[in-house]
Design an enzyme around this catalytic site. Structure first.
Site, PDB file in Angstrom:
ATOM      1  N   PRO A 101      19.647   6.992  17.297  1.00 59.56           N
ATOM      2  CA  PRO A 101      18.526   6.464  18.086  1.00 59.56           C
ATOM      3  C   PRO A 101      18.994   6.046  19.483  1.00 59.56           C
ATOM      4  O   PRO A 101      19.932   5.271  19.629  1.00 59.56           O
ATOM      5  CB  PRO A 101      18.050   5.249  17.284  1.00 59.56           C
ATOM      6  CG  PRO A 101      18.549   5.489  15.892  1.00 59.56           C
ATOM      7  CD  PRO A 101      19.846   6.237  16.046  1.00 59.56           C
ATOM      8  N   ILE A 102      18.356   6.604  20.513  1.00 60.59           N
ATOM      9  CA  ILE A 102      18.732   6.298  21.894  1.00 60.59           C
ATOM     10  C   ILE A 102      18.389   4.838  22.225  1.00 60.59           C
ATOM     11  O   ILE A 102      17.318   4.343  21.890  1.00 60.59           O
ATOM     12  CB  ILE A 102      18.000   7.230  22.876  1.00 60.59           C
ATOM     13  CG1 ILE A 102      18.397   8.691  22.621  1.00 60.59           C
ATOM     14  CG2 ILE A 102      18.291   6.835  24.321  1.00 60.59           C
ATOM     15  CD1 ILE A 102      19.831   9.002  22.916  1.00 60.59           C
ATOM     16  N   GLY A 105      21.805   0.572  20.602  1.00 66.02           N
ATOM     17  CA  GLY A 105      23.032  -0.200  20.464  1.00 66.02           C
ATOM     18  C   GLY A 105      24.082   0.474  19.620  1.00 66.02           C
ATOM     19  O   GLY A 105      25.109  -0.126  19.306  1.00 66.02           O
ATOM     20  N   SER A 108      24.904   5.630  21.724  1.00 67.62           N
ATOM     21  CA  SER A 108      24.415   6.997  21.912  1.00 67.62           C
ATOM     22  C   SER A 108      24.963   7.611  23.190  1.00 67.62           C
ATOM     23  O   SER A 108      25.347   8.787  23.212  1.00 67.62           O
ATOM     24  CB  SER A 108      22.882   7.024  21.934  1.00 67.62           C
ATOM     25  OG  SER A 108      22.372   6.151  22.931  1.00 67.62           O
ATOM     26  N   SER A 109      25.045   6.829  24.272  1.00 69.52           N
ATOM     27  CA  SER A 109      25.551   7.383  25.534  1.00 69.52           C
ATOM     28  C   SER A 109      27.024   7.756  25.412  1.00 69.52           C
ATOM     29  O   SER A 109      27.459   8.788  25.939  1.00 69.52           O
ATOM     30  CB  SER A 109      25.364   6.386  26.681  1.00 69.52           C
ATOM     31  OG  SER A 109      26.159   5.230  26.496  1.00 69.52           O
ATOM     32  N   ALA A 111      28.624   8.645  22.603  1.00 66.13           N
ATOM     33  CA  ALA A 111      28.725   9.834  21.746  1.00 66.13           C
ATOM     34  C   ALA A 111      28.348  11.089  22.522  1.00 66.13           C
ATOM     35  O   ALA A 111      29.025  12.128  22.425  1.00 66.13           O
ATOM     36  CB  ALA A 111      27.830   9.672  20.515  1.00 66.13           C
ATOM     37  N   ASP A 152      33.384   1.877  23.195  1.00 71.57           N
ATOM     38  CA  ASP A 152      32.440   2.851  22.654  1.00 71.57           C
ATOM     39  C   ASP A 152      33.007   4.268  22.681  1.00 71.57           C
ATOM     40  O   ASP A 152      32.963   4.997  21.676  1.00 71.57           O
ATOM     41  CB  ASP A 152      31.132   2.824  23.449  1.00 71.57           C
ATOM     42  CG  ASP A 152      30.304   1.589  23.161  1.00 71.57           C
ATOM     43  OD1 ASP A 152      30.848   0.634  22.576  1.00 71.57           O
ATOM     44  OD2 ASP A 152      29.115   1.570  23.521  1.00 71.57           O
TER      45      ASP A 152
END
Length: 320
Positions: A101-102, A105, A108-109, A111, A152
């Site tokens: 889910p964009i 938290g 996503s960015s 990945a 991340d």
């Protein structure tokens, strides 16, 4: 030529925001992924498509600009930054798919950035290793957000559950920590760059108050490391609850996040907290004996994912 790459989402167990100020953090890759495919374009234009995210754009990779055909821009900024860093600006077609889910938290960015860079390196036959990939992905996130933790992109690259020390040394947990977690997320997306900036401004205005909070978050993370090594779930849950309190002090909590945190605890979670930058996005709840109950409780008003940690990091390959 066709280059493919994928990278996992992540969840932060301990150390959000404090990691930006060189305190330790603990995070793990989870079983949700972003996938990128790159092929040569049959036209003179570079195209980015995502059926999952319902957008399409023409890309000007040289000047980091785009012409949006449909959907919302969001993640395109990270992709353009990665393309500008690696690509030779020849016309390509890039397809993105993701079950992360964009703005939730879950990284996503990061990945998408890791998967995009890995696919580009394969496409251009550029040699790389995980260390260089994690570094380059962090540089992309930093360029887009202004300030960013390396955590991340590091987790999305390497996979597994990791401890990031104050001197940026990475330790992979060898202990089996396949505990059941529930992630709850709202429809209000968090903005990592804005939240990091807001915390920095709060810190600058109130250094004598906020500096000790950030230091205490680092100490808490070290306690959590020992609890994980001992598989002491009760202690881990207690520390998660304390960590949530610190994040509330930093001003990154919201009514929706707080609702999910306390719903999770009321439904049997032994620990629950914001995961990620806050301001929207996600909470994570440790539920050794109450996964279904916690998931149902949060799902009454918000969105739910049941997650497990995964050892699988980035993967990539090329077909000629």
């Amino acid at each position: 030529m066709r280059a493919l790459a994928s990278a996992p989402a992540k969840t932060i167990l301990f150390g959000e925001h404090s990691v930006v100020y060189d305190e330790p953090a603990i995070a793990g890759a989870v079983n949700k992924r972003a996938y990128v495919e790159i092929t040569e374009s049959k036209t003179d234009k570079s195209i980015l498509k995502s059926y999952d995210l319902n957008f399409e754009a023409e890309l000007d990779t040289k000047h980091k600009k785009y012409n949006l055909k449909r959907g919302k821009p969001g993640i395109i900024r990270y992709i353009l930054e990665a393309l500008n860093k690696v690509h030779d600006h020849s016309p390509i077609v890039m397809k993105l798919s993701s079950n992360i889910p964009i703005g939730s938290g879950l990284g996503s960015s990061a990945a998408v950035t890791v998967a995009t860079l890995a696919a580009l390196y394969r496409f251009h036959n550029i040699r790389f290793n995980k260390k260089s990939l994690a570094h380059d992905a962090h540089m992309v996130e930093q360029a887009v957000q202004g300030i960013a933790s390396p955590l991340d992109t590091l987790v999305s690259t390497y996979g597994g559950l990791v401890y990031l020390s104050r001197n940026k040394k990475v330790e992979h947990f060898k202990v089996n920590f396949n505990a059941p977690f529930v992630v709850g997320y709202t429809n209000k997306h968090g903005n990592t760059g804005k939240m990091v900036k807001d915390v920095r401004l709060l810190k600058n205005r109130n250094p004598k108050i906020i500096n000790p909070v950030i230091s205490a978050m680092g100490q808490l993370t070290n306690y959590a490391k020992q609890a994980i090594l001992k598989r002491d779930f009760d202690k881990i849950g207690e520390l998660m609850n304390l960590n949530h309190g610190f994040l509330d002090v930093l001003g990154v909590n919201t009514l929706e996040l707080s609702r999910m945190v306390y719903t999770a605890r009321e439904c049997g979670a032994i620990g629950s907290k914001i995961t990620g930058a806050g301001g929207g996005g996600s909470i994570i709840a440790l539920c050794p004996n109450s996964v279904d109950e916690v998931a149902r409780g949060i799902a009454a008003e918000d969105n739910v994912l049941k997650i497990r940690f995964t050892r699988k990091g980035v993967s990539s390959r090329v077909y000629k």
